[in-house]
Design a protein around this motif. Structure first.
Motif, PDB file in Angstrom:
ATOM      1  N   PHE A 126       0.839  -1.206   0.000  1.00  0.00           N
ATOM      2  CA  PHE A 126       0.000   0.000   0.000  1.00  0.00           C
ATOM      3  C   PHE A 126       0.868   1.248   0.000  1.00  0.00           C
ATOM      4  N   SER A 130       0.619   3.796  -3.017  1.00  0.00           N
ATOM      5  CA  SER A 130       0.075   5.131  -2.759  1.00  0.00           C
ATOM      6  C   SER A 130       1.012   6.209  -3.290  1.00  0.00           C
ATOM      7  N   CYS A 136      -3.733   7.761  -1.535  1.00  0.00           N
ATOM      8  CA  CYS A 136      -4.274   6.443  -1.212  1.00  0.00           C
ATOM      9  C   CYS A 136      -5.783   6.459  -1.396  1.00  0.00           C
ATOM     10  N   THR A 137      -6.454   5.545  -0.735  1.00  0.00           N
ATOM     11  CA  THR A 137      -7.909   5.467  -0.846  1.00  0.00           C
ATOM     12  C   THR A 137      -8.578   6.770  -0.420  1.00  0.00           C
TER      13      THR A 137
ATOM     14  N   PHE C 103      -4.305  -4.072  -0.179  1.00  0.00           N
ATOM     15  CA  PHE C 103      -5.603  -4.076   0.497  1.00  0.00           C
ATOM     16  C   PHE C 103      -6.017  -5.520   0.824  1.00  0.00           C
ATOM     17  N   CYS C 109      -6.677   0.215   4.587  1.00  0.00           N
ATOM     18  CA  CYS C 109      -5.996   1.211   3.773  1.00  0.00           C
ATOM     19  C   CYS C 109      -5.392   2.182   4.792  1.00  0.00           C
TER      20      CYS C 109
END
Lengths: 175, 208, 197
Positions: A126, A130, A136-137, C103, C109
């Motif tokens: 991640f 990212s 990121c999310t 994920f 996250c």
């Protein structure tokens, strides 16, 4: 009813949660002109740490040097404070709903160790992803969707699409 | 299924319909003609070749040199580190992205400063900030930095210092491919400058 | 008060960090209270036993989007001043794919993992530590990615422009699609065997 809410199994209605989150996101845009973020705070911590340990290395590196300007860039500080807030906010919610407990959460079929290895590698991936996607999310996908930017929606679809694929590959970790 | 969700659904659809029928908001970020006129009169948009060279040598990450000449001119000679945005693509979307970057000082240059000033006016009118013009353009830059007359030893310290700076910058950009004689001849003033530079450190810093 | 307030100079920059902290608290509370501090609840979206992520994520996106569009329309906010993340085609997609794999492995996250840290989830702490290492690794091997990282820059492109739709039509379609997904999610949840977590 009240007891039930405090035993750690109560979560607010997802639509209520979504509207709350949406209002927070909207307020962020209204006040600061930018969206939310999370990975950016980690990035600026890493950059600051590397700069403190090996200043010349940080200045020469093509990536760190992007984020090292003479006047400490406000956006990065902003995210660090925001993430501190996230931890405080999560703690408040955890206290109210009785979820404060030191534990490793995992599927009953796997061991603690396996879960932690998976978590570490997940965090690693991640982190790399990212930086590639510039957020990121929360920073790229959610904030980007709120302003209907192409990067937000494309990144969101890439994250969820690939997560669907990989979650079936790693199904044993979860159910 | 929870009946209340039907109301939420209706609410969401109504909000969506509202968005669907509302006219698109137009945003006009162009600055007023009066402000543009005042800005055109203000010579502070011109940066001298020495200031730019100094920032280039120091690898200032906030400096972005933009060559507004044609691609062929750009390819035959350009100031190191510059990017090429010909004047005819100054309104492209990729240009807007660069212009909107508030952390960069965008400096236009052309052969002299006519074309670059045109690029400046277009972008100024679009409301972009931190945009400048390289005074004299690439010709002046070449004449001051690359072609550099050796001053006489009797010249004032500032002149010799400036020469040293330009000489060093030139070597920085193009390597040390000068003839040996040129190198030898400036060996003597070099020493003197090192001392004077410390003495006049403040003024040199201010000038650059 | 026309927003965005800080870029417009309504609120001085010195308030930045205080506002960041308050917004962060709201963000963290909303995430934790919705159940985003639990990786197994989050992963429910991918196996069909709990679609909380889908619901919260899309509700939040359409709420904020509608707020911005309405405020812009009413003249309370200048939407053209909002920061739009630049769209670099290949790096956005590659980064998204890598994040998706992370994920599926980690179950968090970055934002949700900090929530997990706040309530004492050890796996979330390990995940966050992994984030630091991942970003450090990326920065160190950045030259390998540099070309991809900077290629295909479309600037602050808007999705509706790319699809050739007007903003209103796209926003309306997004709301309709989101509602459709919410109903589909409820339908799927009923079919899938419940998982205890």
């Amino acid at each position: 009813m009240k007891n039930n809410k405090r035993d750690g199994t109560f979560y607010i209605n997802p639509y209520l949660g979504g509207i709350l989150l949406g209002l927070v996101l909207f307020a962020t845009y209204y006040i600061t002109g930018r969206g939310l973020g999370a990975s950016g705070a980690v990035k600026s911590t890493v950059v600051t740490a590397v700069h403190a340990v090996a200043p010349s290395h940080a200045e020469e590196s093509g990536y760190y040097s992007k984020f090292l300007s003479d006047d400490a860039s406000p956006m990065n500080n902003w995210l660090v404070f925001e993430v501190l807030g996230v931890i405080i906010g999560g703690f408040i919610s955890g206290t109210i709903y009785g979820r404060l407990k030191l534990k490793v959460e995992h599927s009953p079929k796997i061991t603690d160790k396996r879960r932690l290895i998976a978590a570490a590698s997940g965090g690693l991936l991640f982190g790399i992803g990212s930086q590639l996607a510039r957020g990121c999310t929360s920073g790229a996908a959610l904030s980007g969707m709120a302003v209907l930017s192409a990067s937000g929606i494309i990144t969101m679809m890439a994250i969820f699409g690939s997560a669907y694929l990989f979650s079936w590959i790693f199904k044993k970790l979860w159910i | 299924m929870n009946k209340n969700y039907i109301f939420l659904t209706i609410l969401a659809v109504v909000i969506g319909l509202g968005i669907l029928i509302m006219p698109e908001t137009k945003h006009d970020n162009q600055i007023k003609p009066v402000d543009l006129l005042i800005a055109i009169d203000d010579p502070s948009r011109f940066l001298s070749t020495d200031v730019i060279t100094d920032r280039l040598v120091k690898k200032d990450p906030t400096l972005l040199l933009i060559d507004v000449r044609t691609a062929s001119q750009f390819n035959s000679f350009s100031i190191p580190g510059a990017i090429n945005i010909p004047l005819d693509s100054i309104l492209a979307r990729s240009t807007a992205e660069i212009m909107g970057n508030k952390d960069l000082d965008k400096v236009f240059y052309s052969n002299a400063d006519v074309t670059s000033d045109q690029a400046w006016i277009i972008n100024k009118r679009l409301g972009y900030k931190a945009i400048y013009v390289l005074q004299g353009g690439v010709n002046k830059w070449f004449n001051t930095i690359v072609i550099n007359e050796i001053p006489a030893d009797t010249e004032p310290v500032e002149i010799i210092e400036l020469y040293q700076f330009r000489k060093g910058a030139c070597q920085y950009f193009f390597g040390n491919n000068e003839t040996g004689s040129v190198k030898e001849s400036n060996a003597a003033p070099k020493k003197a400058v090192v001392i004077t530079k410390k003495a006049t450190g403040a003024s040199a810093g201010g000038g650059c | 008060m026309t927003g965005p307030l800080i870029p417009m100079g309504v609120i001085p920059e010195t308030w930045n960090n205080v506002i960041a902290l308050i917004i962060g608290i709201g963000f963290g509370f909303a995430l934790e209270a919705s159940g985003f501090s639990s990786s197994r609840k989050i992963m429910g979206t991918f196996f069909g036993y709990d679609f909380v992520v889908l619901r919260v994520f899309f509700t939040a996106a359409i709420t904020a989007m509608s707020g911005i569009i309405y405020f812009d329309f009413m003249g309370w906010m200048d939407a053209s001043m909002l920061y739009i993340n630049p769209y670099y085609v290949s790096s956005a997609i590659t980064g998204g794919l890598v994040m998706g794999a992370g994920f599926a492995l980690g179950g968090f996250c970055p934002g949700t993992s900090f929530c997990g840290v706040a309530i004492g989830k050890i796996d979330a702490m390990i995940f966050s530590a992994g984030l630091f290492v991942g970003i450090f690794i990326f920065s160190e091997i950045y030259p390998l990615f540099e070309k991809m990282y900077n290629s295909g820059n479309l600037g602050g492109a808007m999705i509706y422009d790319m699809l050739g739709l007007s903003k209103g039509v796209f926003a309306f379609l997004l709301i309709i699609v989101a509602i459709g997904m919410f109903y589909a999610a409820t339908f799927v949840e009923k079919k899938v065997k419940k998982v205890d977590y």
